[in-house]
Design a protein around this motif. Sequence first.
Motif, PDB file in Angstrom:
ATOM      1  N   ALA A  59      -0.329  28.959  -4.685  1.00 45.86           N
ATOM      2  CA  ALA A  59      -1.037  29.523  -3.537  1.00 45.86           C
ATOM      3  C   ALA A  59      -0.429  30.808  -2.992  1.00 45.86           C
ATOM      4  O   ALA A  59      -1.036  31.458  -2.142  1.00 45.86           O
ATOM      5  N   SER A  60       0.765  31.175  -3.443  1.00 43.61           N
ATOM      6  CA  SER A  60       1.377  32.409  -2.952  1.00 43.61           C
ATOM      7  C   SER A  60       0.506  33.596  -3.341  1.00 43.61           C
ATOM      8  O   SER A  60       0.300  33.880  -4.526  1.00 43.61           O
ATOM      9  N   SER A  61      -0.035  34.293  -2.341  1.00 39.99           N
ATOM     10  CA  SER A  61      -1.003  35.363  -2.609  1.00 39.99           C
ATOM     11  C   SER A  61      -1.146  36.221  -1.366  1.00 39.99           C
ATOM     12  O   SER A  61      -0.701  35.862  -0.272  1.00 39.99           O
ATOM     13  N   ARG A  66       2.328  35.677   0.884  1.00 42.57           N
ATOM     14  CA  ARG A  66       3.290  35.686  -0.208  1.00 42.57           C
ATOM     15  C   ARG A  66       4.540  34.910   0.208  1.00 42.57           C
ATOM     16  O   ARG A  66       5.110  35.158   1.266  1.00 42.57           O
ATOM     17  N   ALA A  67       4.973  34.005  -0.637  1.00 43.84           N
ATOM     18  CA  ALA A  67       6.195  33.259  -0.365  1.00 43.84           C
ATOM     19  C   ALA A  67       7.408  34.082  -0.750  1.00 43.84           C
ATOM     20  O   ALA A  67       7.345  34.942  -1.636  1.00 43.84           O
ATOM     21  N   ALA A  68       8.540  33.810  -0.106  1.00 41.19           N
ATOM     22  CA  ALA A  68       9.776  34.519  -0.422  1.00 41.19           C
ATOM     23  C   ALA A  68      10.274  34.159  -1.814  1.00 41.19           C
ATOM     24  O   ALA A  68      10.896  34.975  -2.491  1.00 41.19           O
ATOM     25  N   LEU A  69      10.007  32.917  -2.240  1.00 38.46           N
ATOM     26  CA  LEU A  69      10.452  32.422  -3.543  1.00 38.46           C
ATOM     27  C   LEU A  69       9.253  32.017  -4.382  1.00 38.46           C
ATOM     28  O   LEU A  69       8.208  31.631  -3.847  1.00 38.46           O
ATOM     29  N   SER A  70       9.400  32.078  -5.675  1.00 39.52           N
ATOM     30  CA  SER A  70       8.353  31.582  -6.567  1.00 39.52           C
ATOM     31  C   SER A  70       8.340  30.062  -6.556  1.00 39.52           C
ATOM     32  O   SER A  70       9.296  29.409  -6.122  1.00 39.52           O
ATOM     33  N   ASP A  71       7.255  29.476  -7.057  1.00 36.68           N
ATOM     34  CA  ASP A  71       7.201  28.012  -7.185  1.00 36.68           C
ATOM     35  C   ASP A  71       8.387  27.513  -8.005  1.00 36.68           C
ATOM     36  O   ASP A  71       9.024  26.518  -7.645  1.00 36.68           O
ATOM     37  N   ASP A  72       8.674  28.175  -9.103  1.00 36.22           N
ATOM     38  CA  ASP A  72       9.776  27.739  -9.964  1.00 36.22           C
ATOM     39  C   ASP A  72      11.108  27.745  -9.224  1.00 36.22           C
ATOM     40  O   ASP A  72      11.920  26.816  -9.363  1.00 36.22           O
ATOM     41  N   GLU A  73      11.341  28.787  -8.444  1.00 36.90           N
ATOM     42  CA  GLU A  73      12.600  28.864  -7.697  1.00 36.90           C
ATOM     43  C   GLU A  73      12.703  27.749  -6.671  1.00 36.90           C
ATOM     44  O   GLU A  73      13.758  27.112  -6.524  1.00 36.90           O
ATOM     45  N   MET A  74      11.610  27.489  -5.948  1.00 39.86           N
ATOM     46  CA  MET A  74      11.639  26.416  -4.948  1.00 39.86           C
ATOM     47  C   MET A  74      11.869  25.056  -5.599  1.00 39.86           C
ATOM     48  O   MET A  74      12.677  24.245  -5.120  1.00 39.86           O
ATOM     49  N   LEU A  75      11.162  24.794  -6.682  1.00 43.50           N
ATOM     50  CA  LEU A  75      11.297  23.512  -7.368  1.00 43.50           C
ATOM     51  C   LEU A  75      12.711  23.312  -7.900  1.00 43.50           C
ATOM     52  O   LEU A  75      13.286  22.223  -7.790  1.00 43.50           O
ATOM     53  N   THR A  76      13.286  24.343  -8.459  1.00 42.98           N
ATOM     54  CA  THR A  76      14.627  24.240  -9.035  1.00 42.98           C
ATOM     55  C   THR A  76      15.665  23.950  -7.961  1.00 42.98           C
ATOM     56  O   THR A  76      16.527  23.069  -8.121  1.00 42.98           O
ATOM     57  N   ALA A  92      -3.907  22.203  -4.487  1.00 50.02           N
ATOM     58  CA  ALA A  92      -5.355  22.196  -4.270  1.00 50.02           C
ATOM     59  C   ALA A  92      -6.014  22.950  -5.412  1.00 50.02           C
ATOM     60  O   ALA A  92      -5.676  24.112  -5.658  1.00 50.02           O
ATOM     61  N   PRO A  93      -6.924  22.299  -6.157  1.00 51.58           N
ATOM     62  CA  PRO A  93      -7.634  23.002  -7.234  1.00 51.58           C
ATOM     63  C   PRO A  93      -8.284  24.275  -6.696  1.00 51.58           C
ATOM     64  O   PRO A  93      -8.878  24.281  -5.619  1.00 51.58           O
ATOM     65  N   GLY A  94      -8.155  25.329  -7.458  1.00 52.43           N
ATOM     66  CA  GLY A  94      -8.651  26.622  -7.012  1.00 52.43           C
ATOM     67  C   GLY A  94      -7.513  27.545  -6.638  1.00 52.43           C
ATOM     68  O   GLY A  94      -7.597  28.761  -6.823  1.00 52.43           O
ATOM     69  N   TRP A  95      -6.446  26.976  -6.079  1.00 50.39           N
ATOM     70  CA  TRP A  95      -5.229  27.746  -5.840  1.00 50.39           C
ATOM     71  C   TRP A  95      -4.247  27.491  -6.973  1.00 50.39           C
ATOM     72  O   TRP A  95      -3.668  28.401  -7.520  1.00 50.39           O
ATOM     73  N   GLY A  96      -4.050  26.220  -7.313  1.00 52.55           N
ATOM     74  CA  GLY A  96      -3.196  25.870  -8.425  1.00 52.55           C
ATOM     75  C   GLY A  96      -4.025  25.464  -9.632  1.00 52.55           C
ATOM     76  O   GLY A  96      -5.236  25.252  -9.545  1.00 52.55           O
ATOM     77  N   THR A  97      -3.357  25.351 -10.774  1.00 51.22           N
ATOM     78  CA  THR A  97      -4.032  25.034 -12.029  1.00 51.22           C
ATOM     79  C   THR A  97      -3.330  23.881 -12.730  1.00 51.22           C
ATOM     80  O   THR A  97      -2.249  23.441 -12.325  1.00 51.22           O
ATOM     81  N   GLY A  98      -3.929  23.421 -13.818  1.00 53.73           N
ATOM     82  CA  GLY A  98      -3.290  22.397 -14.625  1.00 53.73           C
ATOM     83  C   GLY A  98      -1.938  22.851 -15.144  1.00 53.73           C
ATOM     84  O   GLY A  98      -0.994  22.058 -15.241  1.00 53.73           O
ATOM     85  N   ALA A  99      -1.829  24.144 -15.464  1.00 54.01           N
ATOM     86  CA  ALA A  99      -0.546  24.676 -15.939  1.00 54.01           C
ATOM     87  C   ALA A  99       0.516  24.577 -14.845  1.00 54.01           C
ATOM     88  O   ALA A  99       1.688  24.279 -15.125  1.00 54.01           O
ATOM     89  N   ASP A 100       0.116  24.806 -13.586  1.00 55.71           N
ATOM     90  CA  ASP A 100       1.061  24.663 -12.471  1.00 55.71           C
ATOM     91  C   ASP A 100       1.541  23.225 -12.352  1.00 55.71           C
ATOM     92  O   ASP A 100       2.723  22.967 -12.083  1.00 55.71           O
ATOM     93  N   LEU A 101       0.634  22.274 -12.526  1.00 54.22           N
ATOM     94  CA  LEU A 101       1.011  20.859 -12.454  1.00 54.22           C
ATOM     95  C   LEU A 101       1.992  20.495 -13.558  1.00 54.22           C
ATOM     96  O   LEU A 101       3.016  19.853 -13.318  1.00 54.22           O
TER      97      LEU A 101
END
Length: 340
Positions: A59-61, A66-76, A92-101
């Motif tokens: 959803a960072s957009s 825009r988030a300060a960190l990427s999803d990957d950085e936050m998760l790690t 939420a579908p439409g912001w995230g994708t199957g690849a994000d999951l």
Amino acid sequence: MDQPVTPPRPVVLHDPTLRDGHHAARHQLDAGQLRAYASAADRAGVPVVEVGHGNGLGASSLQLGRAALSDDEMLTVVREALTTSRMGVFMAPGWGTGADLTNAVRRGADVVRIAAHCSQAAVTERHLDLLGGLRVEAQAVLLMSHMVGPAELAEQCAQLVRYGARAVGIMDSAGHYLPSDVTTRITAIRAAIGAVPVIFHGHNNLGLAMANSLAAVDAGATVIDGCARGFGAGAGNTQLEVLAAVLDRTGHETGIDLHQLLGAADIAEAYLMDAPPTIDSISLVSGLAGVFSGFKIPVLEAARRGGVDPVDVLFELGRRQVVAGQEDQIPAVVRRLQHT
């Protein structure tokens, strides 16, 4: 004849401080802040610590912030901080994708929530099916749930269960509910889905997040969301440490060390927020109008730039039944009010 008393049930407390709280921090929490709170929540035995952009994976957009960190950085960062707590994510579908999951699960997510507007459970089918093939607990929640009645919510939740969700429930995204509203909705959902756990996520725009959460528990919900110091969109969420204390007093087991949780809440106040959430005039009107709590900051900014009253903006957004993802309606409403 006295009615039999139902013994208190265990309640799982789900903590989205590092996800919903991002709304209040303009999605700017850094790695040190995430690590400090996640470690403290882990020490307290919080069952699930949810992390991510306020609107979830992907959803960072520019539109949503825009988030300060990427999803990957936050998760790690959060995955490394947790030793016993499970890590949760939201999409939420439409912001995230199957690849994000798939990526989130690969990076250690244990609990994945798929979210949909309260009348659109069908959009979750493909993503819940994908999660069914991964080693993860798939949950599903309905957003802006005040917009439809108990019967439709029950039907939508039953649909989510058919798609494979192992827990389902509702989010009071606008902080619009009264306790009686929660009771009727959770009761209807419980009747429709049998033994599947029911989730409730409250916001405090009308000062009722705690009362609504307790009403949900009394009606049979067993997964309740709460954030440290109530840190979250708008007037904030159900206050986690207060919720844990009240549930303990009423005999509901949570498995949380309250002393450690109080310390985690102190860390959240000191490191995550400028000040704990309050019910100011804008948050109150957002709840009355049934407008998504995350609209507070963009409404205030747009109203200030346009020279209009943010209260009028919120009531017009409520009349239009605007939902998250329709932030472009805010400047449109401001322009309309400038010419009235």
